[in-house]
Scaffold this motif. Sequence first.
Motif: not given
Length: 282
Positions: A70-74
């Motif tokens: 639900e949230f961005p991460f790399e």
Amino acid sequence: MDMRRELKTYQLVERSINKKFRKTIWNPFIEAVKKYELIKENDRIAVCISGGKDSMLLAVLMRMLQRYSEFPFELEYLVMDPGYNPENLAKIRYNAEILELPIKIFETNVFDAANSAERYPCYLCAKMRRGHLYSNAKKLGCTKIALGHHFSDVIETTVMAMFYGSQLQGMMPKLHSTNYEGMELIRPLYCVHEDSIISWKNYNELEFLQCACRFTENNASSHDGIGASKRQEVKVLLKELKKTNPNIEKSIFNSLHLVHLDTFPGYKSKGKFHNFLDSYDE
């Protein structure tokens, strides 16, 4: 028509996690990520791949989570070559290719340095590998490294520490690095059992390195992936104990989350030893 023939290997692998191994792998993986708050928005995480089944599964799971999150991460997929023989390094490259993992490989002389040590070569090897991973992850702009230690590692490490190290010591789901400021170590497979990982590997007919060691080829025929070691002794012991107490591993795991310090005559916290007599008469 057999749909499996129309899908690529990495798609079949992911589908097996979504379907056949959802309860035994995906759900425990998500449980650990949420319960221990392992991943946060905009994190940049180096997934450390040794070439074994655990780290390869971790890489696949992290990629799936990144897609569904639900949230961005790399993510960066980091492989350290500590001095593998050409065959083992080729196997890592091949598995990364069929699983479509964009790995970055960097070379070190860890095996040579560890093997020349007169005492505790395994400890030195692990310490050096951890340092190289932190250093190279930091160069890539990462603030976390993800390792493939699983539920069974947690249990075995706890028992080994008590039986052979004369101490009660667990394995944390995440740790702040003491030598690399701003860096953190996370263990997203913390709640995943090794038996489930082996079943996943066999179901998908995948072949990985048995361990991150120069002597991997000597253990290649070992179905348990360890060979002769103190850890293997503990594996055998736990297997025997499970025959009469199927929940023994779960009990050990739960006990790590419910430690009653008031019942211990001594304990160590943040590098300092404490004795119950220090506050006994207060």
